[in-house]
Design a protein around this motif. Structure first.
Motif, short mmCIF file in Angstrom:
data_model
loop_
_atom_site.label_atom_id
_atom_site.label_comp_id
_atom_site.label_asym_id
_atom_site.label_seq_id
_atom_site.Cartn_x
_atom_site.Cartn_y
_atom_site.Cartn_z
N ALA A 12 0.80 -1.22 0.00
CA ALA A 12 0.00 0.00 0.00
C ALA A 12 0.83 1.28 0.00
O ALA A 12 0.28 2.37 0.08
N VAL A 13 2.14 1.18 -0.12
CA VAL A 13 2.99 2.37 -0.05
C VAL A 13 2.58 3.40 -1.11
O VAL A 13 2.42 4.59 -0.80
N MET A 14 2.43 2.99 -2.34
CA MET A 14 2.09 3.93 -3.41
C MET A 14 0.69 4.52 -3.20
O MET A 14 0.49 5.72 -3.33
N LYS A 20 5.32 -5.77 11.39
CA LYS A 20 5.54 -4.47 12.00
C LYS A 20 4.21 -3.98 12.53
O LYS A 20 3.24 -3.89 11.79
N ASP A 21 4.16 -3.66 13.81
CA ASP A 21 2.92 -3.19 14.41
C ASP A 21 2.88 -1.66 14.38
O ASP A 21 3.88 -1.00 14.08
N LEU A 22 1.73 -1.12 14.71
CA LEU A 22 1.54 0.32 14.73
C LEU A 22 2.33 0.97 15.86
O LEU A 22 2.54 0.36 16.91
N ASP A 23 2.71 2.22 15.65
CA ASP A 23 3.35 3.01 16.70
C ASP A 23 2.32 3.89 17.41
O ASP A 23 2.61 4.47 18.45
N THR A 24 1.13 4.01 16.84
CA THR A 24 0.08 4.91 17.33
C THR A 24 -0.99 4.13 18.09
O THR A 24 -1.44 3.09 17.62
N ALA A 25 -1.40 4.66 19.24
CA ALA A 25 -2.52 4.08 19.97
C ALA A 25 -3.81 4.40 19.22
O ALA A 25 -3.99 5.51 18.72
N LEU A 26 -4.72 3.45 19.13
CA LEU A 26 -5.95 3.63 18.36
C LEU A 26 -7.15 4.02 19.20
O LEU A 26 -8.18 4.42 18.65
N HIS A 27 -7.03 3.95 20.52
CA HIS A 27 -8.18 4.20 21.38
C HIS A 27 -8.84 5.55 21.06
O HIS A 27 -8.19 6.60 21.09
N GLY A 28 -10.14 5.50 20.73
CA GLY A 28 -10.91 6.71 20.46
C GLY A 28 -10.65 7.35 19.10
O GLY A 28 -11.21 8.41 18.81
N ARG A 29 -9.85 6.74 18.26
CA ARG A 29 -9.48 7.33 16.96
C ARG A 29 -10.40 6.86 15.85
O ARG A 29 -10.97 5.77 15.89
N LYS A 30 -10.51 7.69 14.82
CA LYS A 30 -11.15 7.28 13.56
C LYS A 30 -10.03 6.79 12.66
O LYS A 30 -9.10 7.55 12.35
N VAL A 31 -10.11 5.53 12.26
CA VAL A 31 -9.03 4.87 11.54
C VAL A 31 -9.51 4.49 10.14
O VAL A 31 -10.61 3.95 9.99
N LEU A 32 -8.67 4.76 9.16
CA LEU A 32 -8.94 4.32 7.79
C LEU A 32 -7.77 3.46 7.35
O LEU A 32 -6.65 3.95 7.20
N ILE A 33 -8.02 2.16 7.21
CA ILE A 33 -7.00 1.24 6.72
C ILE A 33 -6.85 1.47 5.22
O ILE A 33 -7.84 1.49 4.49
N VAL A 34 -5.62 1.64 4.76
CA VAL A 34 -5.35 1.84 3.35
C VAL A 34 -4.67 0.57 2.82
O VAL A 34 -3.58 0.21 3.26
N GLU A 35 -5.36 -0.12 1.92
CA GLU A 35 -4.89 -1.38 1.36
C GLU A 35 -4.64 -1.25 -0.13
O GLU A 35 -5.29 -0.45 -0.81
N ASP A 36 -3.72 -2.05 -0.63
CA ASP A 36 -3.48 -2.10 -2.06
C ASP A 36 -4.53 -2.97 -2.73
O ASP A 36 -5.18 -2.57 -3.69
N ILE A 37 -4.73 -4.19 -2.20
CA ILE A 37 -5.61 -5.16 -2.87
C ILE A 37 -6.28 -6.07 -1.85
O ILE A 37 -5.69 -6.41 -0.83
N TYR A 43 2.30 -0.62 -9.14
CA TYR A 43 1.72 0.36 -8.23
C TYR A 43 1.77 -0.14 -6.78
O TYR A 43 0.80 -0.06 -6.04
N GLY A 44 2.90 -0.73 -6.40
CA GLY A 44 3.10 -1.22 -5.05
C GLY A 44 2.97 -2.72 -4.90
O GLY A 44 3.53 -3.31 -3.98
#
Length: 187
Positions: A49-51, A88-105, A160-161
């Motif tokens: 998903a980098v690109m 590799k896990d996330l560096d950011t805590a997700l509690h209370g956040r609106k998260v959008l996962i960005v996937e390639d496929i 494209y990634g």
């Protein structure tokens, strides 16, 4: 790298760079409408998903934070193994956040289903998915995807990634990889 640079490795070019950029812009307008005034965290799924993540983030006109997660179910194969590993896990805590996962496929949906369950267990306000590509014919599990760029045939695609054995990620556009490139993988 352009499709012409690896023409012998491709069966066909499915999507040009221009088609991809136009669709990403359209998806960004939807995301901006849906998340106006929100503190959105984009979670890119490495490496594919980098690109998509880079182009999506640059096209968005709202402030976003970004983090990365690496999960794998492929190895060097052309088919998902079904076993998901966090590399590799996330560096950011997700509690209370609106998260959008960005996937390639999205192929079978198994990896994404696992990832959604994992991230939702961390207490975010919401978790949605934005995927550039989806293969409806390959789906083994139904996963709700809020933003889909293109639905494509159930073929092994690169560019494209997306890669095969770490090659072709920098291909501009998306192509179907010729079986002659990987037909001896099980030998």
């Amino acid at each position: 790298m352009y499709p012409a640079d690896v023409a012998d490795d491709l069966v066909e070019v499915l999507l040009t760079e221009e088609q991809i950029q136009a669709r990403i812009a359209e998806m960004c307008r939807e995301i901006e409408r849906d998340y106006a005034g929100e503190n959105l965290l984009l979670v890119g799924v490495l490496k594919g998903a980098v690109m998509v993540m880079a182009d999506l983030a640059r096209e968005l006109s709202l402030p976003v934070e970004m983090d990365w997660m690496a999960v794998s179910s492929y190895g060097t194969s052309t088919r998902s193994s079904g076993v998901v590993r966090i590399q590799k896990d996330l560096d950011t805590a997700l509690h209370g956040r609106k998260v959008l996962i960005v996937e390639d496929i999205i192929d079978s949906g198994l990896t994404l289903s696992w990832l959604l369950e994992n991230l939702r267990s961390r207490g975010p306000e919401s978790v949605e998915v934005c995927a550039l590509l989806r293969k409806p014919e390959a789906a083994r599990i139904d996963v709700d995807v809020r933003y889909v760029g293109f639905e494509i045939p159930n073929a092994f695609v690169v560019g494209y990634g997306l890669d095969y054995a770490e090659r072709y990620r920098n291909l501009r556009g998306l192509g179907i990889l010729s079986p002659s490139v990987y037909e001896h993988e099980d030998d």
